[in-house]
Motif scaffolding. Structure first.
Motif, PDB file in Angstrom:
ATOM      1  N   VAL A 121      -5.980   9.586  -2.737  1.00 56.41           N
ATOM      2  CA  VAL A 121      -6.367   9.149  -3.949  1.00 56.41           C
ATOM      3  C   VAL A 121      -8.097   9.389  -3.608  1.00 56.41           C
ATOM      4  CG1 VAL A 121      -7.241   7.418  -5.678  1.00 56.41           C
ATOM      5  CG2 VAL A 121      -4.947   7.642  -4.599  1.00 56.41           C
ATOM      6  N   ASP A 122      -8.803  10.282  -4.409  1.00 56.10           N
ATOM      7  CA  ASP A 122      -9.988  10.495  -4.161  1.00 56.10           C
ATOM      8  C   ASP A 122     -11.114   9.487  -4.931  1.00 56.10           C
ATOM      9  OD1 ASP A 122     -10.236  13.835  -3.260  1.00 56.10           O
ATOM     10  OD2 ASP A 122      -8.619  13.388  -4.249  1.00 56.10           O
ATOM     11  N   LYS A 123     -10.489   9.202  -5.928  1.00 55.13           N
ATOM     12  CA  LYS A 123     -11.378   8.006  -6.574  1.00 55.13           C
ATOM     13  C   LYS A 123     -10.587   7.040  -7.276  1.00 55.13           C
ATOM     14  CE  LYS A 123     -15.242   9.414  -8.523  1.00 55.13           C
ATOM     15  NZ  LYS A 123     -16.166  10.285  -9.606  1.00 55.13           N
ATOM     16  N   CYS A 124     -11.084   5.775  -7.159  1.00 59.14           N
ATOM     17  CA  CYS A 124     -10.047   4.742  -8.006  1.00 59.14           C
ATOM     18  C   CYS A 124     -11.156   3.973  -8.921  1.00 59.14           C
ATOM     19  CB  CYS A 124      -9.634   3.596  -7.006  1.00 59.14           C
ATOM     20  SG  CYS A 124      -8.468   2.577  -7.567  1.00 59.14           S
TER      21      CYS A 124
ATOM     22  N   GLU B 201       1.034   4.348  -3.041  1.00 57.01           N
ATOM     23  CA  GLU B 201       0.678   5.520  -2.575  1.00 57.01           C
ATOM     24  C   GLU B 201       2.003   6.389  -2.864  1.00 57.01           C
ATOM     25  OE1 GLU B 201      -2.363   4.363   1.263  1.00 57.01           O
ATOM     26  OE2 GLU B 201      -0.078   4.947   1.655  1.00 57.01           O
TER      27      GLU B 201
ATOM     28  N   HIS C 264      -7.601  11.257  -9.311  1.00 51.26           N
ATOM     29  CA  HIS C 264      -8.264  10.044  -9.688  1.00 51.26           C
ATOM     30  C   HIS C 264      -7.560   9.277 -10.305  1.00 51.26           C
ATOM     31  CE1 HIS C 264     -12.535  12.422  -9.995  1.00 51.26           C
ATOM     32  NE2 HIS C 264     -11.972  12.577  -8.841  1.00 51.26           N
TER      33      HIS C 264
ATOM     34  N   GLU D 264      -8.446  -1.435  -1.439  1.00 48.14           N
ATOM     35  CA  GLU D 264      -8.938  -0.539  -0.558  1.00 48.14           C
ATOM     36  C   GLU D 264      -8.421   0.858  -0.899  1.00 48.14           C
ATOM     37  OE1 GLU D 264      -7.577  -1.885   3.275  1.00 48.14           O
ATOM     38  OE2 GLU D 264      -5.503  -1.480   2.900  1.00 48.14           O
ATOM     39  N   ASN D 265      -9.235   1.759  -0.164  1.00 47.50           N
ATOM     40  CA  ASN D 265      -8.618   3.162  -0.452  1.00 47.50           C
ATOM     41  C   ASN D 265      -7.165   3.469  -0.085  1.00 47.50           C
ATOM     42  OD1 ASN D 265     -11.469   3.687  -0.777  1.00 47.50           O
ATOM     43  ND2 ASN D 265     -11.822   4.395   1.085  1.00 47.50           N
ATOM     44  N   LEU D 266      -6.573   4.209  -1.198  1.00 48.13           N
ATOM     45  CA  LEU D 266      -5.115   4.720  -1.375  1.00 48.13           C
ATOM     46  C   LEU D 266      -5.134   6.015  -0.779  1.00 48.13           C
ATOM     47  CD1 LEU D 266      -4.079   3.143  -4.574  1.00 48.13           C
ATOM     48  CD2 LEU D 266      -3.522   2.160  -2.272  1.00 48.13           C
ATOM     49  N   ARG D 267      -4.365   6.320   0.261  1.00 42.98           N
ATOM     50  CA  ARG D 267      -4.051   7.847   0.954  1.00 42.98           C
ATOM     51  C   ARG D 267      -3.737   8.850  -0.385  1.00 42.98           C
ATOM     52  NH1 ARG D 267       0.773   9.959   1.689  1.00 42.98           N
ATOM     53  NH2 ARG D 267       1.655   7.896   2.015  1.00 42.98           N
TER      54      ARG D 267
ATOM     55  N   LYS E 180       0.816  -1.153   0.062  1.00 42.23           N
ATOM     56  CA  LYS E 180       0.018   0.214  -0.097  1.00 42.23           C
ATOM     57  C   LYS E 180       0.956   1.428   0.024  1.00 42.23           C
ATOM     58  CE  LYS E 180      -4.011   1.855   2.344  1.00 42.23           C
ATOM     59  NZ  LYS E 180      -3.516   3.130   2.752  1.00 42.23           N
TER      60      LYS E 180
END
Length: 1013
Positions: A462-465, A430, A444, A457-460, A426
């Protein structure tokens, strides 16, 4: 019911050839109009694989073939021929320069790998012609001269020509190169001639190299595109055939056959643009902003990063709002050759689905993921597939984040290892994403590739994947949707016009160029604008670069193109492509032959320079180490060192042994005469209108004649920093005199009066400016050193902003008292330290400080660069923010600094520059408000890249990971007189001098350390 039209895209990879067919009238549908895709094995002849893939998508889609508007192919065939140095697919190239008396100091092929040069070098010819940066002709063309050279080329058996005119990209009508080309073809119609202005921008050597490479594969280009045309005939497709270019736009097949180099990087670009299209990024961002301006930013528009995770690496590219990949700055290496043409800027890290996971006690978290990988053998070697190697994929399966293989097999991996490895994956992702950010706007991420399961999962940051549909066909889709481009690259002098008027005219010209190539007028938009003010001019001149792009127009009626138009040489049904010519070998260099990277061929640990009897006889490896060290001492200025290194290397190789030598200032007699010579002007000119080689020599002769000196005893550098740190070596070989180990600055500074001799009362006048045409201007006397600088600068503009400057020779006694000693030695020791650290993968910062007292001021990422021209100088400020933990490569041996690491300061660093870096200050937001100044001139502030290579102020850009170091200046600069000129006061700064804490220690002398007798 609307009528459907179709486009076919093909991407030829090393393993597979992908094809996709799109309904262009259904691009707004959820499936984005993709009707069918297919993977076929890439064949040896390429064409049969392409044919099979296209036939498959036509069959699957069942479309009416008469409604297929175009076929676009992306291929790596051309670049492979060069990378493999395959003589069967390459031709010798004669280089014709339109340059007048200039450029001879760096001959063509100077920085080619030996094996490739042996295959391609067809001779060099220097003809009248060329332009100054302001549009004046250097010399008019000489038709008789052109005819004579053409006959010589033909007599040598060469049929491919690279035609390179000085500043030809700024020749708006292409008059000189095109006229010369026509005259050569009138003499010999069969020649294959490539004009450099059609290949790349200014920067003569890099543009010429690209032109040579293009000319060398013209025969192969014709064969390959001919094969593609024959496949079209066999498929009964009568639509136009295109090839995709490096920048994501397309060119027709006939143009691609003339410029195959423009297709070299089309594979990665196709994947990036195709993925963005499939994800609908173009619909979400293109309408919001179509322009990325060098000095304008819209933070409301999200920045889109394409993250392609494979089995071994993760490749990240930033998409411009136009939907095209951000292009790499500066030069690009192809087959070991520096070139100047568009290539996507891609950052890669050693992380993929097959990355090996290992326990490692040397790391704080005890786990290492990558860069080693099982690669394409993942289904045999990964644990979840029954293998014995723990991979990144196993970690994700063990976490329950991926569903493949046998999860029971990985349940025995310790949970602590799984958690730490997942965190490392991760953080790595990032970190590389953060490195590619271009602003503070939302990010994005467009996620593609077989290893994309690593993101669960969400990446620091990053607003949208986004994961696009039809991901496996992204490269072929990218080829199918490629657009048409039109470019403008010109030098504009305002002459009463405001900037908006000038830029608007360039924008319109670029749009018209795109429409002329087939773009829809209503869809043609500006993709990029770059405005660059020119140095050392007082007429407001600036370089304007504009690129417009637009979708191919849909014809009002069906194509009526006949099949005969695709017949090549009357052999439409020929089933096999032309075979490569027999014979010829892959051009691998012999170990004993010279290279342009001499340090690679020696054992740096055991290397000793040749010092005998108190004289240092300089070798090729010495030159390379000195070049790197001069860059560090350049403190952001002094110009790039690569060209000066090549000039010195050429002088060394073409002279008898022992002529390039260095002596200690201690051995000078008091009455010895020591001369000076260096380059003066704008790097924009010096890197294009390369020196003739006689400038410094004639300047030295002139100033000595004025002084009544019939001879002189040695030469001394004006400044050791940057390219000028090597400028005196070729004249030293010519005059057969030694170079004194020292200089008059101990670094780089922006003016002549930033000289220790001038500071301590020794006039630099009479001072001479000279150019390659034999023009010599003398300033006999001035009332102040500042006035001397102003007079020299005015004359330099008349001489085209590129000339030599030679100050008054001085006595040995003055040199011994006021020169900064042992600075060439210092550059050598610094350069060796960096090369050795790079080879051993140890800290280059620690290696530097082992050779010179200094301080690591900061490490971080450049987050803002501002530039402007004032008084002829490039002024500006760079802001550096602290690096996040995920951005720092902490694997064993990869740390950029070890013992030198400072406490992590979360403030930002601000470094203003006037060519050179002036001071470094810390503040919360990088502004002047509340700043703490930590170092100022005259101490040396240098910015280093991750490999220890110095970064000049002209090469600063957002996203670079850097270290900022400071070295104490020589005590000559610490006196009241020295600080008045070389300290903050000398640059109009209302702040006291702030030096680094380390005290100055004189550099070791190579001569003293290695002398053997």
């Amino acid at each position: 019911m609307s009528m459907s039209f179709f486009r076919i895209g093909v991407d030829v990879g090393g393993t597979n050839t992908d094809a996709a067919i799109l309904d262009v009238t259904a691009a707004d549908s959820p499936g984005r109009g993709v009707l069918a895709s297919h993977k076929a094995p890439t064949t040896v002849d390429i064409t049969s694989g392409i044919e099979a893939a296209i036939r498959a998508v036509l069959t699957k889609s069942g479309v009416n073939q008469r409604r297929v508007l175009s076929v676009t192919v992306g291929t790596t065939h051309f670049i492979n021929a060069l990378v493999e140095a395959d003589a069967r697919r390459l031709d010798r190239v004669a280089v014709v320069r339109l340059c007048g008396p200039f450029t001879r100091q760096i001959p063509p092929f100077s920085d080619f790998p030996v094996g490739l040069r042996r295959i391609l070098d067809g001779g060099a010819y220097y003809l009248d012609g060329g332009f100054e940066i302001d549009g004046r002709e250097i010399l008019p063309l000489n038709p008789t001269q052109i005819q004579s050279v053409t006959r010589d080329i033909v007599a040598s058996g060469v049929s491919s020509v690279a035609l390179v005119g000085v500043f030809s990209p700024l020749d708006h009508q292409g008059l000189q190169e095109e006229t010369c080309r026509k005259l050569m073809l009138q003499e010999t119609p069969g020649l294959r001639i490539v004009c450099s202005r059609d290949i790349g921008p200014t920067g003569l050597l890099e543009r010429e190299n690209a032109t040579i490479l293009n000319a060398s594969i013209l025969r192969t280009g014709a064969q390959v595109t001919g094969g593609f045309k024959r496949a079209m005939v066999r498929l009964s497709l009568s639509c136009p055939l295109y090839l995709s270019q490096n920048d994501g736009t397309l060119i027709d097949a006939d143009t691609a056959a003339r410029f195959p180099i423009k297709t070299f990087a089309s594979g990665p670009t196709n994947s990036l643009t195709g993925a963005a299209f499939l994800a609908g990024i173009d619909r979400k961002t293109q309408n919001d902003a179509a322009v990325v301006d060098s000095d304008e930013e819209d933070s409301a528009v999200p920045q889109v990063l394409v993250v392609d995770i494979g089995g071994t690496t993760t490749d990240v590219c930033a998409l411009l709002p136009s939907g095209f990949p951000r292009q790499a700055p500066g030069f690009v290496e192809v087959g070991g050759v520096r070139t100047a043409f568009s290539m996507p800027e891609v950052v890669s890290i050693g992380l993929g689905g097959g990355s090996k996971v290992k326990l490692c006690d040397q790391l704080s978290d005890g786990v290492m993921v990558g860069p080693e990988s099982v690669g394409h053998r993942i289904q045999e070697e990964a644990r979840v597939f029954g293998g014995s190697t723990v991979t990144a994929t196993d970690i994700m399966v063990a976490l329950g984040k991926a569903q493949l293989g046998d999860v029971e097999i990985v349940r025995d991996i310790p949970q602590a290892t799984v958690a730490r490895a997942h965190q490392k994956i991760k953080q790595s992702l990032e970190g590389v994403i953060e490195r590619m950010r271009v602003s503070s706007a939302p990010v994005h991420v467009l996620l593609v590739g077989g290893g994309s399961l690593l993101v669960a999962e969400n990446l620091r940051g990053v607003d949208k994947c986004i994961r696009p549909i039809h991901e496996g066909a992204a490269n072929a889709v990218g080829a199918a949707i490629a657009k048409v481009s039109g470019e403008v690259d010109s030098i504009e002098i305002p002459a009463g016009r405001d900037e908006k008027t000038i830029v608007d005219a360039a924008r319109q010209s670029a749009i018209e160029a795109a429409v002329a190539k087939g773009a829809r007028r209503d869809d043609a938009k500006i993709a990029e604008i770059t405005k660059t003010p020119l140095q050392y001019v007082d007429n407001g001149a600036m370089r304007i670069q504009v690129r417009a792009v637009g979708s191919l127009a849909i014809p009002e009626s069906l194509p009526s193109r006949s099949m005969e138009s695709l017949v090549v040489d009357g052999k439409a049904d020929r089933e096999q492509e032309e075979e490569d010519e027999p014979g010829g070998e892959v051009g691998l260099p012999d170990a004993q032959e010279p290279t342009v990277r001499p340090c690679l061929n020696i054992d740096l640990d055991s290397y000793y320079p040749d010092v005998r009897g108190g004289v240092w006889y300089v070798s090729e490896a010495d030159l390379e180490m000195i070049s790197t060290g001069c860059g560090i001492l350049g403190t952001g200025g002094g110009g790039p060192t690569h060209h000066e290194f090549l000039k010195s290397l050429h002088a060394l190789r073409t002279s008898r042994p022992g002529k390039l030598r260095i002596i200690s200032p201690k051995v000078l007699r008091d009455n010895d005469i020591v001369s000076f010579g260096s380059w003066y002007g704008s790097p924009s000119v010096i890197n294009e209108r390369i020196a003739g080689g006689n400038e410094i020599i004639e300047g030295i002769e002139a100033v000595n004649k004025i002084r009544g000196n019939k001879s002189f005893n040695a030469l001394l550098l004006d400044e050791v920093g940057g390219g000028n740190g090597l400028s005196i070596f070729p004249p030293a070989v010519h005059f057969d005199v030694p170079v004194v180990d020292g200089d008059s600055m101990g670094r780089a500074y922006p003016t002549m009066y930033h000289s220790t001799f001038s500071v301590y009362g020794h006039s630099l006048a009479p001072c001479v400016l000279s150019d390659a045409r034999g023009n010599i201007s003398v300033v006999m006397k001035t009332d102040t050193p500042a006035r001397l600088e102003r007079i020299l600068r005015t004359t330099a503009i008349e001489l085209g902003l590129g000339c030599a400057v030679c100050a008054k020779p001085l006595a040995g006694s003055v040199i011994k008292e006021y020169a900064v000693p042992n600075t060439i030695s210092q550059a050598w020791f610094l350069g060796k330290a960096v090369h050795l650290a790079r080879r051993k993968k140890t800290s280059h910062v620690d290696a530097i400080f082992a050779e010179a007292a200094g301080t690591l001021l900061y490490d971080g990422k450049i987050v803002d660069v501002q530039r402007y021209i004032e008084g002829g100088y490039t002024m500006g400020t760079v802001i550096i923010a602290p690096a996040d933990d995920g951005e720092v490569d902490s694997s064993p041996g990869r740390s950029r600094f070890g013992a030198s690491a400072p406490p992590r300061d979360r403030r930002r660093m601000r470094i203003p520059f006037q060519n050179e870096y002036l001071y470094a200050a810390l503040s919360a937001d990088g502004s002047e408000a509340g700043q703490e100044v930590v170092c100022t001139v005259p101490d040396l502030i240098s910015i280093l890249g991750q490999d220890g290579e110095p970064i000049g102020s002209q090469d600063l850009r957002y996203g670079l990971q850097v270290d900022v170091i400071a070295l104490p200046a020589h005590p000559l600069w610490k006196s009241a007189a020295g600080l008045k000129v070389g300290g903050p006061e000398g640059f109009g700064l209302s702040m006291p001098f702030v030096g680094v804490s380390e005290s100055f220690t004189e550099s070791r002398s190579v001569i003293d350390v290695f002398n053997v007798g």
